[in-house]
Scaffold this active site. Structure first.
Site, mmCIF file in Angstrom:
data_model
loop_
_atom_site.group_PDB
_atom_site.id
_atom_site.type_symbol
_atom_site.label_atom_id
_atom_site.label_comp_id
_atom_site.label_asym_id
_atom_site.label_seq_id
_atom_site.Cartn_x
_atom_site.Cartn_y
_atom_site.Cartn_z
ATOM 1 N N GLU A 64 0.834 -1.214 0.000
ATOM 2 C CA GLU A 64 0.000 0.000 0.000
ATOM 3 C C GLU A 64 0.862 1.255 0.000
ATOM 4 O O GLU A 64 2.084 1.201 0.150
ATOM 5 C CB GLU A 64 -0.937 -0.047 1.217
ATOM 6 C CG GLU A 64 -1.875 -1.241 1.140
ATOM 7 C CD GLU A 64 -2.834 -1.344 2.314
ATOM 8 O OE1 GLU A 64 -2.698 -0.565 3.285
ATOM 9 O OE2 GLU A 64 -3.725 -2.202 2.246
ATOM 10 N N GLU A 75 -1.495 -10.377 -5.504
ATOM 11 C CA GLU A 75 -1.500 -11.234 -6.695
ATOM 12 C C GLU A 75 -0.698 -10.608 -7.825
ATOM 13 O O GLU A 75 0.074 -11.280 -8.519
ATOM 14 C CB GLU A 75 -2.937 -11.469 -7.179
ATOM 15 C CG GLU A 75 -3.800 -12.266 -6.215
ATOM 16 C CD GLU A 75 -4.529 -11.400 -5.189
ATOM 17 O OE1 GLU A 75 -4.018 -10.314 -4.838
ATOM 18 O OE2 GLU A 75 -5.599 -11.830 -4.742
#
Ligand code: THU
Length: 162
Positions: A64, A75
């Site tokens: 993030e 992913e």
């Protein structure tokens, strides 16, 4: 007018100990790597682990950013790493787990729409199915036999005539 049907089926296991050993190992790794997520905003740590055709294991975690839209899902971090480190090697199976530090982590989560599109790209590139194992830190486990089952009527390179 006629209707077309799309059939989606997947395997449901009550717990990790029902899995074949190789699948259980991969899911355990996905659980472990959640600790490497950079998730100071959501506190939702995701781990993705790929088993490649050459036996290599590649991991990814969500990353993030204070500028929220920049954040990357586990992913796609894993897929980018795999494609960068082992560009010609197909991904056979991936496992995805998570640790929701503010809530429950005992049911499978499945990849977001962006990640489904991204998974499809690599599945199409190698023309080999990517199996997907989904599970929380405990509880039920889902296995999906092919990534494109998660994204019917998808947009692919075929449309681009490339
Ligand atoms: N996230 C993933 O890494 N994978 C998913 O499939 C869903 C969501 C991340 C993005 C964000 O950092 C956090 O989980 C909460 O949405």
């Amino acid at each position: 007018m006629k209707k077309e049907d799309y059939k989606f089926s997947f395997e449901v296991y009550d717990a990790i100990d029902e899995l074949a050993e190789a699948d259980a190992v991969l899911l355990r790794q996905a659980r472990e790597v959640t600790q490497f997520a950079h998730a100071p905003y959501s506190h939702f740590r995701v781990g993705a682990v790929a088993a490649l055709e050459n036996g290599q294991i590649v991991t990814g975690t969500n990353q993030e950013n204070a500028s929220f839209p920049i954040g990357l899902c586990a992913e796609r971090v894993m897929l980018a790493s795999s494609s960068s480190l082992f560009p010609g090697i197909p991904i056979k199976t991936i496992a995805i787990s998570y640790n929701n530090e503010k809530g429950d982590s005992s049911h499978p989560i499945s990849p977001c729409g962006l990640c489904r599109q991204s998974l499809l790209e690599y599945e199409a590139k190698f023309k080999e199915p990517i199996r997907i194992i989904l599970g929380g830190l405990q509880g039920k486990v889902y296995i999906i036999e092919k990534a494109d089952m998660l994204l019917p009527l998808s947009f692919t390179a075929n449309e681009l005539n490339v």
